[in-house]
Design a protein around this motif. Structure first.
Motif, PDB file in Angstrom:
ATOM      1  N   THR A   9       0.822  -1.209   0.000  1.00 14.01           N
ATOM      2  CA  THR A   9       0.000   0.000   0.000  1.00 14.01           C
ATOM      3  C   THR A   9       0.860   1.264   0.000  1.00 14.01           C
ATOM      4  O   THR A   9       0.357   2.345  -0.288  1.00 14.01           O
ATOM      5  CB  THR A   9      -0.912   0.058   1.246  1.00 14.01           C
ATOM      6  OG1 THR A   9      -0.106   0.260   2.418  1.00 14.01           O
ATOM      7  CG2 THR A   9      -1.742  -1.203   1.385  1.00 14.01           C
ATOM      8  N   SER A  11       1.703   2.851   2.472  1.00 13.10           N
ATOM      9  CA  SER A  11       1.062   3.797   3.386  1.00 13.10           C
ATOM     10  C   SER A  11       1.260   3.457   4.860  1.00 13.10           C
ATOM     11  O   SER A  11       0.844   4.222   5.725  1.00 13.10           O
ATOM     12  CB  SER A  11      -0.446   3.857   3.096  1.00 13.10           C
ATOM     13  OG  SER A  11      -1.059   2.623   3.445  1.00 13.10           O
ATOM     14  N   ASP A  45      -4.194  -3.715   0.554  1.00 15.40           N
ATOM     15  CA  ASP A  45      -5.481  -3.045   0.687  1.00 15.40           C
ATOM     16  C   ASP A  45      -6.602  -4.086   0.601  1.00 15.40           C
ATOM     17  O   ASP A  45      -6.354  -5.275   0.396  1.00 15.40           O
ATOM     18  CB  ASP A  45      -5.647  -1.936  -0.365  1.00 15.40           C
ATOM     19  CG  ASP A  45      -5.598  -2.447  -1.797  1.00 15.40           C
ATOM     20  OD1 ASP A  45      -5.809  -3.655  -2.049  1.00 15.40           O
ATOM     21  OD2 ASP A  45      -5.346  -1.621  -2.701  1.00 15.40           O
ATOM     22  N   ASN A  46      -7.854  -3.633   0.748  1.00 14.18           N
ATOM     23  CA  ASN A  46      -8.987  -4.558   0.736  1.00 14.18           C
ATOM     24  C   ASN A  46      -9.145  -5.278  -0.604  1.00 14.18           C
ATOM     25  O   ASN A  46      -9.508  -6.452  -0.632  1.00 14.18           O
ATOM     26  CB  ASN A  46     -10.281  -3.825   1.085  1.00 14.18           C
ATOM     27  CG  ASN A  46     -10.451  -3.641   2.581  1.00 14.18           C
ATOM     28  OD1 ASN A  46      -9.722  -4.227   3.387  1.00 14.18           O
ATOM     29  ND2 ASN A  46     -11.405  -2.823   2.968  1.00 14.18           N
ATOM     30  N   SER A  99      -4.710  -6.756   5.729  1.00 11.41           N
ATOM     31  CA  SER A  99      -5.347  -5.622   5.058  1.00 11.41           C
ATOM     32  C   SER A  99      -5.306  -4.416   5.992  1.00 11.41           C
ATOM     33  O   SER A  99      -5.900  -4.429   7.070  1.00 11.41           O
ATOM     34  CB  SER A  99      -6.807  -5.931   4.704  1.00 11.41           C
ATOM     35  OG  SER A  99      -7.462  -4.736   4.312  1.00 11.41           O
ATOM     36  N   GLU A 101      -6.618  -1.494   5.311  1.00 14.44           N
ATOM     37  CA  GLU A 101      -7.951  -0.871   5.309  1.00 14.44           C
ATOM     38  C   GLU A 101      -8.864  -1.560   6.319  1.00 14.44           C
ATOM     39  O   GLU A 101      -9.568  -0.901   7.086  1.00 14.44           O
ATOM     40  CB  GLU A 101      -8.573  -0.948   3.917  1.00 14.44           C
ATOM     41  CG  GLU A 101      -7.938  -0.005   2.909  1.00 14.44           C
ATOM     42  CD  GLU A 101      -8.555  -0.158   1.535  1.00 14.44           C
ATOM     43  OE1 GLU A 101      -9.210   0.806   1.085  1.00 14.44           O
ATOM     44  OE2 GLU A 101      -8.391  -1.229   0.916  1.00 14.44           O
ATOM     45  N   LYS A 102      -8.855  -2.895   6.324  1.00 16.23           N
ATOM     46  CA  LYS A 102      -9.688  -3.658   7.257  1.00 16.23           C
ATOM     47  C   LYS A 102      -9.243  -3.395   8.694  1.00 16.23           C
ATOM     48  O   LYS A 102     -10.071  -3.313   9.602  1.00 16.23           O
ATOM     49  CB  LYS A 102      -9.558  -5.127   6.905  1.00 16.23           C
ATOM     50  CG  LYS A 102     -10.741  -6.033   7.057  1.00 16.23           C
ATOM     51  CD  LYS A 102     -12.053  -5.476   6.732  1.00 16.23           C
ATOM     52  CE  LYS A 102     -12.974  -6.526   6.177  1.00 16.23           C
ATOM     53  NZ  LYS A 102     -14.358  -6.096   6.254  1.00 16.23           N
ATOM     54  N   GLU A 105     -10.763  -0.121   9.681  1.00 16.84           N
ATOM     55  CA  GLU A 105     -12.214  -0.277   9.823  1.00 16.84           C
ATOM     56  C   GLU A 105     -12.565  -0.968  11.134  1.00 16.84           C
ATOM     57  O   GLU A 105     -13.460  -0.544  11.862  1.00 16.84           O
ATOM     58  CB  GLU A 105     -12.780  -1.111   8.661  1.00 16.84           C
ATOM     59  CG  GLU A 105     -12.744  -0.436   7.313  1.00 16.84           C
ATOM     60  CD  GLU A 105     -13.025  -1.413   6.156  1.00 16.84           C
ATOM     61  OE1 GLU A 105     -13.528  -2.543   6.406  1.00 16.84           O
ATOM     62  OE2 GLU A 105     -12.732  -1.055   4.998  1.00 16.84           O
TER      63      GLU A 105
END
Length: 160
Positions: A9, A11, A45-46, A99, A101-102, A105
């Motif tokens: 990512t 990131s 990422d997702n 992940s 992103e997960k 979340e």
């Protein structure tokens, strides 16, 4: 212990990568793994984890963490006799894919910090690489109990 870390990512902050590395090294020590143990951790990422989940698990949805253990005694694998290769031969236990992103979340959903969730997922994947599972209630109790024990000992407790 050697940990190869990859951030697809581009990131993941350095401090978060270091947290994961330190926690996994702590867990390896806790489980008394050999110093020459190796593994890889990849942050995705997702979309990417959904592709992996679909291809390898037949589930077409993003998930938080996936582990690929090299020592799971799959009958298709070529067995390595560790006694014949010598004790200094590195032992690669597998790959963990998380992940990011997960992670964010779920941290929000569960009401705790990103670092706690990231550490939890990394440790969860790491325990899978070391033969722990949660397919039965008994196995789940053992794995989740050990997970909590290690996270608490490391100082990454769940916020109440």
């Amino acid at each position: 212990m050697e940990i190869d870390m990859f951030d697809e990512t581009e990131s993941v902050q350095e401090e978060h990568q270091q947290l994961v590395a330190r926690l996994v090294e702590f867990a390896a020590s806790y489980l008394k793994l050999k110093e020459n143990t190796e593994l890889s951790i990849t942050f995705v990422d997702n979309n990417r984890i959904q592709e992996i989940n679909r291809e390898y698990r037949g589930k077409d949805q993003p998930t938080d963490v996936i582990s690929f253990a090299l020592n799971d005694e799959d009958e298709d694998d070529f067995p390595i006799n560790m006694e014949t290769v010598g004790e200094n031969f590195p032992e690669n236990i597998g790959d963990i894919i998380i992940s990011i992103e997960k992670t964010a979340e779920q941290a929000k959903e569960y009401g705790h910090g990103f670092e706690r969730e990231l550490g939890f997922l990394a440790l969860h994947g790491f325990l899978h690489l070391n033969g722990y599972d949660h397919m039965t209630q008994e196995d789940e109790k053992e794995m989740f109990g050990l997970q909590k024990e290690i996270l608490d000992a490391y100082g990454l407790k769940r916020e109440e």
